[in-house]
Write an enzyme that holds these catalytic residues in place. Structure first.
Site, mmCIF file in Angstrom:
data_model
loop_
_atom_site.group_PDB
_atom_site.id
_atom_site.type_symbol
_atom_site.label_atom_id
_atom_site.label_comp_id
_atom_site.label_asym_id
_atom_site.label_seq_id
_atom_site.Cartn_x
_atom_site.Cartn_y
_atom_site.Cartn_z
ATOM 1 N N ASP A 381 0.861 -1.174 0.000
ATOM 2 C CA ASP A 381 0.000 0.000 0.000
ATOM 3 C C ASP A 381 0.907 1.237 0.000
ATOM 4 O OD1 ASP A 381 -2.275 1.644 0.169
ATOM 5 O OD2 ASP A 381 -3.273 0.282 1.557
ATOM 6 N N GLU A 578 -10.281 6.735 4.332
ATOM 7 C CA GLU A 578 -9.501 6.080 5.376
ATOM 8 C C GLU A 578 -8.887 7.067 6.356
ATOM 9 O OE1 GLU A 578 -5.609 4.649 3.394
ATOM 10 O OE2 GLU A 578 -7.069 4.877 1.791
#
Length: 912
Positions: A381, A578
């Site tokens: 990520d 997020e």
């Protein structure tokens, strides 16, 4: 787009199976407070028992030498994966049989290419920079294997970049890559998580939480096929989706990215999402498909307290049978890439100490690659390696040795390449590990057909503007995803040509309707004009009812509800993604976060017309107050750009009316502090259970719901006792009730820092920045032209925070000093001006290393000694200076017991 089955057949079959599953494990009605007189009952499955492995799994043996379970493609119904009634519990990680088989000819070709590559060329294939940080010329120069654009990144930094601009940049990267000595084509990855959501003008589908409520795997395949066409239309090869999180705590800001709390749904959906995205057969992907990514491996939806990138304390059995389910489906469908998760996997009581999963060899190699048999690419990520112990964003042998193949290193990619080459040459990273990573990268590229494909602008869909559009399918998805929770007096559906008053902040807001990951990363900063092909819910109502029958008043001021047949209130959450979306220690109470919504309902409820509330949100919330002020209540989730799908279900005999069929894929809380809340948990007692949903015209007769709130909130914070939970102040964003401000002679009253993280005076300015993770901090720069301050304050007034002093707490924050202070600098806490206390922090900031993150802990006792009244504290963090200074601040909170930590500051050192 041709559906694999008529909508009614696929949908009804899926719901019938869900109903059978629920009946198989027992039924339950609504809780007493909500069920008086109700004419509907709902059932619930158990959790782990109803959500474990797949129908094609072999029975796991027990003990040493037991046969490893094997899973493959799921059983189907109507041509799509079936949501099973139950799945057997696995005793070990299963071997997953993929639809995409290993090709001997591909392997021979890969070996030949590898044999001719230099170390630098191999590391280049493993490196993935962000498009704003790399030119096409550099792609060729460094032999880069892939590029990405993060959320809110577009060609030329142009939010409204045209389809041609996307394709031109894709062509430029591709031409540079095939002109290299190795001629290995570069591939471009994009976060197309609900349609090609970062592209101006593209149809945006409902977020996954809404699709989960549809219980329709065929719909998932169709949406994924349409998304692949949208991605091809702008020249990308790879999407970072689907998200396969099985969400256990709805406080998590990414809850809406998970299909369900029920692993059975995630398993079936994961299979169809990958099939739809990739297409193809046993030899590779379709030329019309794109590379899919199963993410985030593993357990991102199971972190304690729903903390993004936090700690998942699950046992290995829970990881196998809950959090692994989506991967069994996705890998069986042939997913070619898997993204490592930001979270940690740690449980000291169980002897689990994997830490950050980007550095876990057990998770990435032993489990995923060896036991599960995954032969594709593991990608990190965003700057994920930087969170691994002993690593930075530009250097992490541990992550590569753990099994990472492609490193998403957006900005520090040149340093990463140099460091990795040096680490291989020094023996820190084995050459064999590099070769394995590059073999996997080449394998995926061969299967995807990119070696033989022409430049992106000549590939399928690239020259079609229509490929960005899938409005009919999206509108159908919206209709299927709506869940009718309350329908007292059979208010819904409304009669054709009803005269309605529409109120609420989200009725005419495509920003609120699309949510996070929509054009921008957080979904903020957008207007209706940014979605030129979208329809708001208000627009849909005007279409369905006729514009002359629809009156809109956002705040409901100056209108008489009794003059209408019904009031439709469209309210709910505002966009987040997020981190920013985490509720942390806050309760699930919607009215506390969005008091304006309740104020609107108070203006229209009981005023002569029935009130229908359409609730737009990314998760279930405690909305007892809102439900009590509504005759009918619809969970609309985040429907995307086709608001007409919401309107279709509200009005009988509208052209697209199908009636409500959606069923909750997440349990709905009865209490404000009721989280985690998952079917099968001990003491499971929701307001609306998993699988609940009324049909159109079905009466619910839900009585008055309890609106009682706990006196001390959901934690033990505050008061004169002893606090045990952190007081979050700023964590990627303001944590209610606190808001961030700057102040200076230009405006000592305070200028609020905007949702975009910016504010500016002549003396001080603030922009968003990265401290720990992407855009989690605020970078404040004092220009030296006068005094200024950055601070976080509760505008409503002070709170009793004595419990933190009693708990030996500390003010804790992460900081990066960019330019040391040139003049006296203080850190202050205020107890409603002019009540305040401060410590001098000039030396503190000057002594910190420039450009390096540090965590500062200042004991609250230091502020007490300076006279702070903890019983009335409204500003828990303030930094003031008279001269030039620049520093970033993140993760600001008060931490119980931290005042006694060895690295806490000494009060005696914080003085002039």
């Amino acid at each position: 787009m041709t559906r694999h089955l008529t909508r009614s057949g696929a949908r009804r079959g899926a719901v019938a199976l869900l109903s059978l599953a629920l009946l198989a494990v027992g039924t339950t009605g609504l809780p007493q407070a909500a069920s008086a007189g109700t004419t509907v009952t709902a059932a619930r499955p158990t959790g782990t028992e109803a959500g474990t492995a797949g129908a094609t799994a072999s029975t796991a043996g027990g003990g040493t030498g037991a046969r490893q379970p094997v899973v493959g493609p799921p059983a189907t119904e109507h041509g799509c994966a079936r949501i099973e009634r139950s799945l057997p519990t696995l005793a070990d990680w299963p071997k997953v049989r993929s639809r995409v088989e290993r090709s001997d000819s591909d392997e021979r070709r890969i070996s030949k290419i590898l044999a001719g590559m230099t170390l630098a060329e191999k590391v280049g294939q493993m490196t993935q920079p962000e498009i704003v940080a790399i030119t096409p010329e550099e792609v060729g120069q460094y032999g880069i294997g892939s590029v990405l654009n993060g959320g809110g990144s577009w060609p030329g930094r142009d939010k409204h970049a045209s389809q041609k601009a996307w394709l031109d940049l894709a062509d430029a990267y591709w031409k540079a890559s095939v002109a290299t000595r190795t001629k290995i084509p570069v591939i471009w990855g994009i976060d197309a998580v609900h349609g090609n959501n970062g592209v101006y003008g593209a149809t945006i589908f409902p977020h996954n939480i809404g699709l989960g409520a549809a219980h329709d795997p065929c719909l998932i395949r169709d949406i994924s096929e349409a998304t692949a066409a949208q991605i091809r239309a702008t020249g990308q090869d790879w999407t970072f989706g689907p998200t396969l999180a099985v969400v256990r705590d709805d406080r998590w800001g990414r809850t809406y990215e998970g299909y369900s709390e029920d692993p059975r749904i995630t398993r079936a959906y994961g299979y169809e999402a990958v099939r739809g995205l990739q297409g193809g057969n046993s030899h590779g992907l379709s030329s019309r498909g794109v590379i899919a990514t199963a993410k985030h491996f593993i357990g991102d939806g199971g972190t304690a307290r729903g903390v993004d990138q936090g700690v998942n304390p699950s046992s290995e059995a829970e990881m196998i049978n809950i959090h692994g389910q989506g991967y069994y489906g996705a890998l069986a469908a042939g997913a070619q890439t898997v993204m490592a998760s930001f979270n940690s996997w740690t449980n000291a009581d169980l002897g689990i100490a994997e830490g950050k999963l980007h550095g876990s060899k057990k998770a990435l190699t032993d489990i995923l690659k060896q036991k599960m048999g995954f032969d594709g690419v593991v990608v990190t990520d965003w700057n994920g390696i930087g969170q691994v112990e002993g690593c930075t964003n530009a250097s992490c042998p541990r992550a590569i040795n753990a099994g990472v193949d492609v490193v998403m290193v957006p900005y520090d990619w040149k340093a990463f390449i140099a460091n990795t080459i040096a680490q291989v040459e020094s023996g820190q990273i084995p050459v064999a590990r590099i070769d394995d990573a590059v073999r996997r990268i080449l394998r995926v590229k061969l299967r995807a057909g990119v070696f033989e494909a022409p430049k992106p602008s000549l590939r399928p869909f690239a020259r079609s503007g229509d490929a960005l559009q899938a409005r009919k399918l999206a509108r159908e998805a919206v209709r299927e995803s709506q869940v009718l929770l309350k329908n007292n007096g059979r208010v819904l559906p409304l009669a054709p040509r009803s005269k309605v008053l529409v109120v609420g902040k989200s009725a005419d807001s495509l920003q609120n309707q699309t949510g996070g990951w929509s054009l921008t990363w957080q979904g903020t900063g957008n207007t209706n004009a940014d979605f030129p092909n979208g329809t708001t819910i208000l627009g849909g109502l005007r279409e369905v009812l006729g514009a002359q029958n629809v009156t809109f008043s956002e705040t409901a001021d100056g209108v008489d509800p009794s003059a209408y047949d019904a009031v439709i209130a469209v309210i709910g959450e505002t966009p987040y993604a997020e981190g920013v979306g985490d509720l942390g220690r806050r309760s699930l109470e919607a009215a506390k976060m969005y008091p304006g919504d309740l104020a609107v309902l108070d203006k229209v409820y009981g005023k002569g017309a029935p009130v229908v509330t359409v609730y737009v949100s990314g998760r279930p919330l405690w909305v007892n107050k809102e439900i009590n002020r509504s005759d009918a209540f619809v969970a609309a989730w985040l429907p995307g750009t086709e608001g007409g799908g919401v309107a279709d279900q509200l009005v009988r005999a509208s052209r697209h009316y199908e009636g409500y069929t959606g069923k909750l894929s997440y349990s709905w809380p009865k209490g404000v502090c009721q989280t985690p809340l998952n079917a099968g948990d001990e003491g499971y007692d929701p307001l609306f259970p998993l699988g609940y949903g009324l049909r159109s015209g079905q009466n619910s007769a839900i009585g008055h719901l309890d609106e009682t709130l706990p006196e001390t909130g959901c934690g033990s914070n505050g008061g004169g006792g002893t606090a045990t939970d952190p007081l979050e102040i700023f964590n990627r964003t303001d944590i209610a009730p606190y808001k961030s401000f700057i102040g200076s002679p230009e405006n000592w009253g305070g200028t609020e820092i905007g949702v975009d993280g910016t504010a500016a005076h002549a003396e001080i300015n603030v922009v968003p920045t990265d401290v720990n993770v992407q855009q989690d901090g605020l970078k404040a720069t004092w220009t030296g032209t006068g005094p200024g301050q950055i601070y976080m304050q509760d505008p409503a007034g002070g709170s009793d925070l004595r419990g933190y002093l009693n708990a030996d707490g500390a003010l804790v924050f992460d900081t990066i000093v960019h330019q040391a202070p040139a003049a006296r600098t203080v850190v202050s806490v205020h107890c409603v001006y002019p009540c305040a206390s401060e410590v001098v922090a000039t030396s503190l900031f000057r002594d910190l290393p420039t450009g390096t993150k540090a965590t500062v802990k200042i004991p609250l006792a230091c502020f007490a000694a300076a006279g702070l009244d903890f019983e009335n504290t409204n500003t828990p963090f303030l930094v003031y200076t008279d001269g030039a200074f620049s520093a970033s601040f993140a993760n600001v909170h008060w931490e119980p017991k931290a005042g006694k930590d060895p690295d806490a500051r000494n009060c005696a050192d914080l003085h002039d």
